[in-house]
Design an enzyme around this catalytic site. Structure first.
Site, PDB file in Angstrom:
ATOM      1  N   HIS A   4       0.877  -1.177   0.000  1.00  0.00           N
ATOM      2  CA  HIS A   4       0.000   0.000   0.000  1.00  0.00           C
ATOM      3  C   HIS A   4       0.918   1.232   0.000  1.00  0.00           C
ATOM      4  O   HIS A   4       0.877   2.052   0.904  1.00  0.00           O
ATOM      5  CB  HIS A   4      -0.947  -0.040   1.197  1.00  0.00           C
ATOM      6  CG  HIS A   4      -2.137   0.860   1.094  1.00  0.00           C
ATOM      7  ND1 HIS A   4      -3.422   0.431   1.313  1.00  0.00           N
ATOM      8  CD2 HIS A   4      -2.248   2.188   0.825  1.00  0.00           C
ATOM      9  CE1 HIS A   4      -4.270   1.443   1.183  1.00  0.00           C
ATOM     10  NE2 HIS A   4      -3.569   2.526   0.880  1.00  0.00           N
ATOM     11  N   GLU A  39      -4.505  -0.633  -5.317  1.00  0.00           N
ATOM     12  CA  GLU A  39      -4.696   0.449  -6.271  1.00  0.00           C
ATOM     13  C   GLU A  39      -3.508   0.688  -7.199  1.00  0.00           C
ATOM     14  O   GLU A  39      -2.877   1.766  -7.158  1.00  0.00           O
ATOM     15  CB  GLU A  39      -5.058   1.747  -5.521  1.00  0.00           C
ATOM     16  CG  GLU A  39      -6.302   1.621  -4.668  1.00  0.00           C
ATOM     17  CD  GLU A  39      -6.742   2.950  -4.029  1.00  0.00           C
ATOM     18  OE1 GLU A  39      -6.047   3.956  -4.211  1.00  0.00           O
ATOM     19  OE2 GLU A  39      -7.783   2.967  -3.363  1.00  0.00           O
ATOM     20  N   GLU A  62     -12.481  -0.812   0.375  1.00  0.00           N
ATOM     21  CA  GLU A  62     -12.517   0.571   0.863  1.00  0.00           C
ATOM     22  C   GLU A  62     -13.773   1.259   0.353  1.00  0.00           C
ATOM     23  O   GLU A  62     -14.155   1.086  -0.805  1.00  0.00           O
ATOM     24  CB  GLU A  62     -11.320   1.411   0.359  1.00  0.00           C
ATOM     25  CG  GLU A  62     -10.003   1.065   0.973  1.00  0.00           C
ATOM     26  CD  GLU A  62      -8.851   1.927   0.442  1.00  0.00           C
ATOM     27  OE1 GLU A  62      -9.099   3.073   0.009  1.00  0.00           O
ATOM     28  OE2 GLU A  62      -7.721   1.423   0.464  1.00  0.00           O
TER      29      GLU A  62
END
Ligand code: IFM
Length: 445
Positions: free
Chosen positions: A118, A163, A351
């Site tokens: 992350h 992401e 999320e």
């Protein structure tokens, strides 16, 4: 609204955003340590040095999660805490922190959902080219092996990357995140290496964590055309391909989306991408993690070189403190699209949440009606997707705590718990209490 009995109710954080203890117990420097110290990159010059001090306060923080009634906690491992130089020497103290964290979660009856990456790349690797270097696939494989061989027996849910769109495009095309480049060739090269790194990591984790579920988290935006013109419709499709399918297609089909590929190839931005390798990104996964926040309103703009588009704003809509439109239908549309286009075995909403300028705590609570409403609107969208047959198995509110919101520093608060960064006092917001009540109500159904 109703959810399956075994639905996972969770909250999420990430290492750099909450841990602090940046120089402690042998952690090496991360690209965000460097970036946040570069003048002008992060609002107010904020850094993650202390953040929420979760590194020291995790037992109390887990007690708060237990009070909420969540049965899942999504966190990430800081690569430079485990491998201070990115590869090579292992820092046992770093691994030990995550062992203690996971033990405490288990004791509280909370299932750990571990994200390997992350965004806190070891600075030592950035100095060797970071994700632009094709060796990054081997570096990430080594890191995946180190973490999964140490924690494999204890973790049932693994997420390789969080992401990749943001890691590649926001950090290297738009220059907003570390390392702050504005270089399309670099950005697409990085996106490619990330996909290969994911493909290489999954079997390593599987070998070390038999029986565990392994997946990846992709942030999805829902794209609508600003007007009903054909040009805007095509622009919205291009933006969805850029933001979402550029990563979904490799993961599920081992290819890049043909429409966008045909546009980008002649522009030379894929000059350092060996397209024949992308099939390696397609390895069986057990779930797709979906991060959803808002929609994008897209309009055609032939003057913009790469994608030929820019953005409008819904002046009648409601917007968060980051000016992100509150658009719960986008979550439903996104989930239906993912099911219809890619058939993931399972989806976790890893999320979903919002930033607002909250008032100070008063009488032990922070009144955050907009955030409570945001959750109140998005949870039914998830429930509706389930009713329509999308295999959504869990939901993680972003975030458990106000934390280091990257280039926004501590200015933008996403937590359902307020954090006073001077005293580290945690205070529940009304949204946390509503989430607790919702979870309890779903359990007694
Ligand atoms: O805080 C971030 C998180 O790290 C990744 N997803 C989006 C969140 C809000 O911007």
């Amino acid at each position: 609204m109703s959810f399956p009995a075994d639905f996972v109710w969770g909250t999420a954080t990430s290492s750099y955003q909450v841990e602090g203890a940046a120089q402690e117990d042998g952690r090496g420097p991360a690209i965000w340590d460097e970036f946040s110290r570069t003048p002008g990159k992060v609002k107010n010059g904020d850094t993650g040095d202390v953040a929420c001090d979760h590194y020291h306060r995790f037992p109390q923080d887990i007690a708060l999660m237990r009070d909420l009634g969540v049965n899942g906690y999504r966190f990430s491992v800081a690569w430079p805490r485990v491998l201070p130089q990115g590869v090579g020497r292992i820092n046992e103290a770093g691994l030990d922190f995550y062992t203690r964290l996971v033990d405490a979660l288990r004791e509280a009856g909370i299932e750990p959902y571990l994200t390997l990456y992350h965004w806190d790349l070891p600075q030592a690797l950035q100095e060797r080219g970071g994700w632009e270097n094709p060796d990054s696939v081997a570096w990430f494989s080594e890191y995946s092996h180190v973490v999964s061989s140490a924690l494999g027996a204890d973790i049932g849910h693994w997420i390789t990357l969080n992401e990749p769109f943001v890691i590649s495009m926001v950090a290297n095309l738009m220059g907003v995140h570390a390392p702050g480049k504005r270089d399309p060739v670099a950005a697409y090269t990085i996106a490619h290496h990330l996909m290969l790194a994911h493909g290489a990591s999954v079997p390593i984790v599987r070998a070390n964590a038999p029986g565990a579920e392994v997946g990846i988290t992709l942030d999805q935006t829902y794209s609508d055309p600003l007007t009903s013109s054909d040009a805007d419709r095509r622009a919205a499709r291009r933006f969805a391909a850029f933001h979402n399918d550029w990563f979904l297609e490799p993961v599920f089909r081992g290819v890049y989306p043909a429409d966008l590929l045909a546009r980008l190839e002649p522009q030379g931005v894929l000059a350092r991408v060996d397209l024949s390798q992308i099939e390696r990104a397609r390895v069986p996964i057990d779930f797709l993690g979906v991060n959803y926040y808002t929609r994008s309103l897209v309009r055609d703009n032939p003057g913009e070189p790469l994608l030929g588009l820019d953005f409008g704003r819904n002046e009648h809509g409601q917007h968060t403190a980051l000016d992100w439109e509150v658009y719960p239908d986008g979550l439903l549309h996104t989930l239906l699209y993912l099911r219809n286009a890619y058939y993931p075995a399972k989806i976790y909403i890893t999320e979903n949440g919002c930033a607002y300028d909250d008032p100070q705590p008063s009488n032990g609570v922070v009144e955050d009606p907009e955030r409570a409403r945001y959750y109140q609107l998005h949870l039914p969208a998830a429930a509706e997707a389930i009713r329509l047959g999308v295999p959504v198995a869990g939901y993680f509110a972003w975030s458990m705590f106000d934390n280091f919101e990257w280039a926004e520093g501590y200015d933008k608060r996403f937590g359902i718990y307020h954090v006073d960064f001077a005293t580290q006092q945690r205070t529940p917001k009304r949204s946390a209490l509503a989430y607790r009540d919702r979870i309890a109500a779903e359990r007694t159904r």
